[in-house]
Scaffold this motif. Structure first.
Motif, PDB file in Angstrom:
ATOM      1  N   ILE A   1      13.894  -3.885 -17.637  1.00  0.00           N
ATOM      2  CA  ILE A   1      13.085  -2.674 -17.662  1.00  0.00           C
ATOM      3  C   ILE A   1      13.943  -1.448 -17.385  1.00  0.00           C
ATOM      4  CG2 ILE A   1      11.152  -1.479 -16.563  1.00  0.00           C
ATOM      5  CD1 ILE A   1      10.389  -3.916 -18.279  1.00  0.00           C
ATOM      6  N   ASP A   2      13.821  -0.435 -18.256  1.00  0.00           N
ATOM      7  CA  ASP A   2      14.523   0.823 -17.985  1.00  0.00           C
ATOM      8  C   ASP A   2      13.570   1.907 -17.517  1.00  0.00           C
ATOM      9  OD1 ASP A   2      13.224   1.832 -20.267  1.00  0.00           O
ATOM     10  OD2 ASP A   2      14.913   1.368 -21.563  1.00  0.00           O
ATOM     11  N   GLY A   3      12.288   1.577 -17.418  1.00  0.00           N
ATOM     12  CA  GLY A   3      11.304   2.510 -16.884  1.00  0.00           C
ATOM     13  C   GLY A   3      11.115   2.280 -15.388  1.00  0.00           C
ATOM     14  N   GLU A   4       9.915   2.572 -14.917  1.00  0.00           N
ATOM     15  CA  GLU A   4       9.602   2.389 -13.503  1.00  0.00           C
ATOM     16  C   GLU A   4       9.018   0.990 -13.276  1.00  0.00           C
ATOM     17  OE1 GLU A   4      10.244   4.458 -11.001  1.00  0.00           O
ATOM     18  OE2 GLU A   4      11.200   5.834 -12.406  1.00  0.00           O
ATOM     19  N   LEU A   5       9.663   0.221 -12.414  1.00  0.00           N
ATOM     20  CA  LEU A   5       9.190  -1.115 -12.062  1.00  0.00           C
ATOM     21  C   LEU A   5       8.914  -1.173 -10.570  1.00  0.00           C
ATOM     22  CD1 LEU A   5       8.744  -4.203 -12.526  1.00  0.00           C
ATOM     23  CD2 LEU A   5      11.193  -4.495 -12.087  1.00  0.00           C
ATOM     24  N   GLU A   6       7.730  -1.629 -10.238  1.00  0.00           N
ATOM     25  CA  GLU A   6       7.393  -1.877  -8.830  1.00  0.00           C
ATOM     26  C   GLU A   6       6.992  -3.342  -8.698  1.00  0.00           C
ATOM     27  OE1 GLU A   6       4.301  -0.381  -5.316  1.00  0.00           O
ATOM     28  OE2 GLU A   6       4.640   0.851  -7.110  1.00  0.00           O
ATOM     29  N   PHE A   7       7.718  -4.078  -7.871  1.00  0.00           N
ATOM     30  CA  PHE A   7       7.489  -5.518  -7.701  1.00  0.00           C
ATOM     31  C   PHE A   7       7.297  -5.796  -6.214  1.00  0.00           C
ATOM     32  CE2 PHE A   7       8.067 -10.000  -7.574  1.00  0.00           C
ATOM     33  CZ  PHE A   7       7.916 -10.498  -8.865  1.00  0.00           C
ATOM     34  N   ASN A   8       6.182  -6.437  -5.873  1.00  0.00           N
ATOM     35  CA  ASN A   8       5.866  -6.705  -4.466  1.00  0.00           C
ATOM     36  C   ASN A   8       5.457  -8.161  -4.258  1.00  0.00           C
ATOM     37  OD1 ASN A   8       6.090  -3.901  -3.566  1.00  0.00           O
ATOM     38  ND2 ASN A   8       4.185  -3.558  -4.690  1.00  0.00           N
ATOM     39  N   TRP A   9       6.003  -8.769  -3.204  1.00  0.00           N
ATOM     40  CA  TRP A   9       5.546 -10.080  -2.756  1.00  0.00           C
ATOM     41  C   TRP A   9       4.403  -9.815  -1.777  1.00  0.00           C
ATOM     42  CZ3 TRP A   9       9.305 -14.666  -2.510  1.00  0.00           C
ATOM     43  CH2 TRP A   9      10.304 -14.529  -3.473  1.00  0.00           C
ATOM     44  N   LEU A  10       3.196 -10.228  -2.119  1.00  0.00           N
ATOM     45  CA  LEU A  10       2.037  -9.913  -1.295  1.00  0.00           C
ATOM     46  C   LEU A  10       1.807 -10.937  -0.187  1.00  0.00           C
ATOM     47  CD1 LEU A  10      -0.442  -8.807  -4.118  1.00  0.00           C
ATOM     48  CD2 LEU A  10       1.048  -7.369  -2.697  1.00  0.00           C
ATOM     49  N   GLU A  11       1.926 -12.211  -0.520  1.00  0.00           N
ATOM     50  CA  GLU A  11       1.724 -13.273   0.463  1.00  0.00           C
ATOM     51  C   GLU A  11       2.718 -14.395   0.175  1.00  0.00           C
ATOM     52  OE1 GLU A  11      -2.301 -14.648   0.836  1.00  0.00           O
ATOM     53  OE2 GLU A  11      -3.147 -12.657   0.443  1.00  0.00           O
ATOM     54  N   GLU A  12       3.213 -15.037   1.231  1.00  0.00           N
ATOM     55  CA  GLU A  12       4.190 -16.102   1.035  1.00  0.00           C
ATOM     56  C   GLU A  12       4.031 -17.181   2.094  1.00  0.00           C
ATOM     57  OE1 GLU A  12       9.065 -16.748   0.811  1.00  0.00           O
ATOM     58  OE2 GLU A  12       8.219 -14.777   1.249  1.00  0.00           O
ATOM     59  N   THR A  13       3.856 -18.417   1.652  1.00  0.00           N
ATOM     60  CA  THR A  13       3.858 -19.590   2.528  1.00  0.00           C
ATOM     61  C   THR A  13       4.706 -20.658   1.852  1.00  0.00           C
ATOM     62  OG1 THR A  13       1.951 -20.700   1.510  1.00  0.00           O
ATOM     63  CG2 THR A  13       1.473 -19.023   3.197  1.00  0.00           C
ATOM     64  N   ASP A  14       4.804 -21.817   2.494  1.00  0.00           N
ATOM     65  CA  ASP A  14       5.553 -22.917   1.894  1.00  0.00           C
ATOM     66  C   ASP A  14       4.882 -23.434   0.629  1.00  0.00           C
ATOM     67  OD1 ASP A  14       7.409 -22.759   3.894  1.00  0.00           O
ATOM     68  OD2 ASP A  14       6.519 -24.353   5.108  1.00  0.00           O
ATOM     69  N   GLN A  15       3.565 -23.210   0.515  1.00  0.00           N
ATOM     70  CA  GLN A  15       2.796 -23.766  -0.585  1.00  0.00           C
ATOM     71  C   GLN A  15       2.495 -22.779  -1.704  1.00  0.00           C
ATOM     72  OE1 GLN A  15       2.066 -27.098  -0.751  1.00  0.00           O
ATOM     73  NE2 GLN A  15       3.376 -27.148   1.056  1.00  0.00           N
ATOM     74  N   GLU A  16       2.653 -21.470  -1.441  1.00  0.00           N
ATOM     75  CA  GLU A  16       2.323 -20.515  -2.488  1.00  0.00           C
ATOM     76  C   GLU A  16       2.967 -19.155  -2.236  1.00  0.00           C
ATOM     77  OE1 GLU A  16      -1.920 -19.995  -2.549  1.00  0.00           O
ATOM     78  OE2 GLU A  16      -1.880 -18.554  -0.889  1.00  0.00           O
ATOM     79  N   ILE A  17       3.128 -18.395  -3.306  1.00  0.00           N
ATOM     80  CA  ILE A  17       3.557 -17.004  -3.238  1.00  0.00           C
ATOM     81  C   ILE A  17       2.649 -16.202  -4.172  1.00  0.00           C
ATOM     82  CG2 ILE A  17       5.379 -15.324  -3.773  1.00  0.00           C
ATOM     83  CD1 ILE A  17       7.430 -17.466  -3.135  1.00  0.00           C
ATOM     84  N   ILE A  18       2.116 -15.124  -3.671  1.00  0.00           N
ATOM     85  CA  ILE A  18       1.310 -14.217  -4.478  1.00  0.00           C
ATOM     86  C   ILE A  18       2.100 -12.927  -4.644  1.00  0.00           C
ATOM     87  CG2 ILE A  18      -0.847 -12.900  -4.616  1.00  0.00           C
ATOM     88  CD1 ILE A  18      -2.154 -15.127  -2.969  1.00  0.00           C
ATOM     89  N   TYR A  19       2.243 -12.482  -5.871  1.00  0.00           N
ATOM     90  CA  TYR A  19       3.025 -11.276  -6.124  1.00  0.00           C
ATOM     91  C   TYR A  19       2.298 -10.361  -7.097  1.00  0.00           C
ATOM     92  CZ  TYR A  19       4.486 -13.350 -10.608  1.00  0.00           C
ATOM     93  OH  TYR A  19       4.505 -13.896 -11.871  1.00  0.00           O
ATOM     94  N   GLU A  20       2.783  -9.138  -7.221  1.00  0.00           N
ATOM     95  CA  GLU A  20       2.263  -8.183  -8.182  1.00  0.00           C
ATOM     96  C   GLU A  20       3.414  -7.340  -8.705  1.00  0.00           C
ATOM     97  OE1 GLU A  20      -0.355  -5.373  -6.323  1.00  0.00           O
ATOM     98  OE2 GLU A  20       1.204  -4.573  -4.992  1.00  0.00           O
ATOM     99  N   PHE A  21       3.248  -6.806  -9.893  1.00  0.00           N
ATOM    100  CA  PHE A  21       4.218  -5.838 -10.389  1.00  0.00           C
ATOM    101  C   PHE A  21       3.534  -4.894 -11.370  1.00  0.00           C
ATOM    102  CE2 PHE A  21       4.846  -9.073 -13.750  1.00  0.00           C
ATOM    103  CZ  PHE A  21       4.786  -8.288 -14.893  1.00  0.00           C
ATOM    104  N   SER A  22       4.146  -3.743 -11.576  1.00  0.00           N
ATOM    105  CA  SER A  22       3.678  -2.797 -12.576  1.00  0.00           C
ATOM    106  C   SER A  22       4.882  -2.203 -13.288  1.00  0.00           C
ATOM    107  CB  SER A  22       2.837  -1.681 -11.938  1.00  0.00           C
ATOM    108  OG  SER A  22       3.619  -0.912 -11.033  1.00  0.00           O
ATOM    109  N   VAL A  23       4.711  -1.895 -14.567  1.00  0.00           N
ATOM    110  CA  VAL A  23       5.743  -1.277 -15.387  1.00  0.00           C
ATOM    111  C   VAL A  23       5.170  -0.010 -16.008  1.00  0.00           C
ATOM    112  CG1 VAL A  23       7.216  -1.502 -17.423  1.00  0.00           C
ATOM    113  CG2 VAL A  23       6.862  -3.472 -15.918  1.00  0.00           C
ATOM    114  N   THR A  24       5.865   1.097 -15.869  1.00  0.00           N
ATOM    115  CA  THR A  24       5.442   2.352 -16.481  1.00  0.00           C
ATOM    116  C   THR A  24       6.651   3.062 -17.080  1.00  0.00           C
ATOM    117  OG1 THR A  24       5.645   3.503 -14.348  1.00  0.00           O
ATOM    118  CG2 THR A  24       3.460   2.699 -14.953  1.00  0.00           C
ATOM    119  N   ASP A  25       6.390   3.827 -18.116  1.00  0.00           N
ATOM    120  CA  ASP A  25       7.397   4.711 -18.732  1.00  0.00           C
ATOM    121  C   ASP A  25       8.641   3.960 -19.195  1.00  0.00           C
ATOM    122  OD1 ASP A  25       5.760   6.926 -18.200  1.00  0.00           O
ATOM    123  OD2 ASP A  25       6.588   7.147 -16.189  1.00  0.00           O
TER     124      ASP A  25
END
Length: 330
Positions: free
Chosen positions: A260-284
């Motif tokens: 990505i050469d635009g704006e990328l925001e990547f966040n790990w929201l929750e993390e345990t041994d059994q799961e990871i929940i994440y989010e990201f957004s791409v703009t421009d």
């Protein structure tokens, strides 16, 4: 049409540097002057030339042929070495190695060119000869090429339109995706999941399997891969839960950052041994539509699953509701 995470070649222009040196010769003035002129001529940076159309077309032909031949070295020679997506391209080639494809270029046309940049419109047809489930397609777009050390290479690609084709190379009419079947050695692992999604709203648009992975893509009923606004994706990696959760999310973040050469925001929201929940957004971004995604990678019965909800050209309005739905996939 720009598409989500399908960049094969997004690259940056090379910098050309030249060093200067001073003559320390004690020769006669006439000889010294001649030597200085020769030195100056040697130090003159070589001017870039406007490329011939055939030179640009040849780069694209080699790019496609080397992919069909699965010649990674030759393929990478057609791509700018300083590309932020350089490593991602190698990963893509590893995935394509599971297939034997017949790929053809047509309608090549130079839209514009200069000493620094050229834009070439193309039509590419990709048909499966052998391998796992694959959606044959016809793609129309524009490649941007720039010189690197005097050699023209692919700088970036913009996909303007993708048309699904049947086994005979004929265009599949809209709505035909409703008949897609989820069949394969990993299909049962996905269908065994409890998924709290409205079956009348979401329709299976595509199912593919490669070595060690099954992937199902669901579209809003009535939408196609050419115009979708929302996408629900389910991956399964059999017997890959041990250490695979973190590896997958880290790889996703790394690949997005490189592509990505635009704006990328990547966040790990929750993390345990059994799961990871994440989010990201791409703009421009120059090649990707604005998009947002929430996803959950989790283990079940020793397998790694990833469930992703993605919106195109709009942000997720009811994110908390979607996070709850992802958590309830079991």
């Amino acid at each position: 049409m720009k598409k989500f995470i399908v960049l094969i070649t997004v690259l940056i222009i090379a910098l050309f540097l030249s060093a200067c040196s001073e003559s320390t010769s004690s020769e006669e003035p006439s000889d010294e002057k001649e030597k200085e002129e020769e030195t100056e001529a040697a130090e003159e940076p070589e001017e870039e030339a406007v490329p011939e159309d055939d030179e640009l077309f040849e780069v694209l032909e080699v790019n496609i042929q080397s992919m069909m031949d699965q010649d990674i070295d030759a393929h990478m020679e057609t791509i700018h070495s300083e590309s932020p997506a350089y490593n991602s391209t190698k990963d893509l080639l590893d995935q394509v190695s599971a297939y034997t494809l017949d790929m053809k270029l047509s309608d090549l046309a130079v839209e514009e060119k200069s000493e620094e940049e050229a834009r070439v419109a193309y039509t590419q047809t990709s048909m499966k000869v052998d391998g796992p489930e694959y959606q044959n397609n016809l793609t129309k777009g524009v490649h941007t090429l720039k010189p690197e050390d005097g050699v023209w290479k692919i700088y970036g690609s913009e996909v303007k339109e993708t048309i699904p084709l049947d086994e005979n190379g004929e265009e599949i009419e809209e709505g035909a995706a409703e008949g897609v079947a989820m069949e394969g050695q990993y299909a049962d692992l996905i269908t065994s999941l409890e998924m709290p999604f409205d079956s009348d709203k979401w329709v299976l648009g595509n199912y593919n399997e490669a070595e060690g992975e099954g992937i199902a893509e669901f579209l809003i009923n009535g939408e196609t891969f050419e115009n979708y606004t929302e996408l629900l994706t389910v991956h399964v990696f059999p017997d890959a839960a041990d250490g695979g959760i973190t590896t997958f999310v880290e790889a996703m973040e790394t690949n997005l950052t490189s592509m990505i050469d635009g704006e990328l925001e990547f966040n790990w929201l929750e993390e345990t041994d059994q799961e990871i929940i994440y989010e990201f957004s791409v703009t421009d971004d120059s090649t990707q539509y604005d998009q947002e995604e929430v996803a959950r990678a989790f283990s079940k019965d020793g397998h790694l699953y990833v469930v992703r909800y993605t919106t195109m050209e709009k942000m997720i309005e009811n994110k908390e509701d979607w996070l709850d739905k992802l958590k309830n996939v079991k």
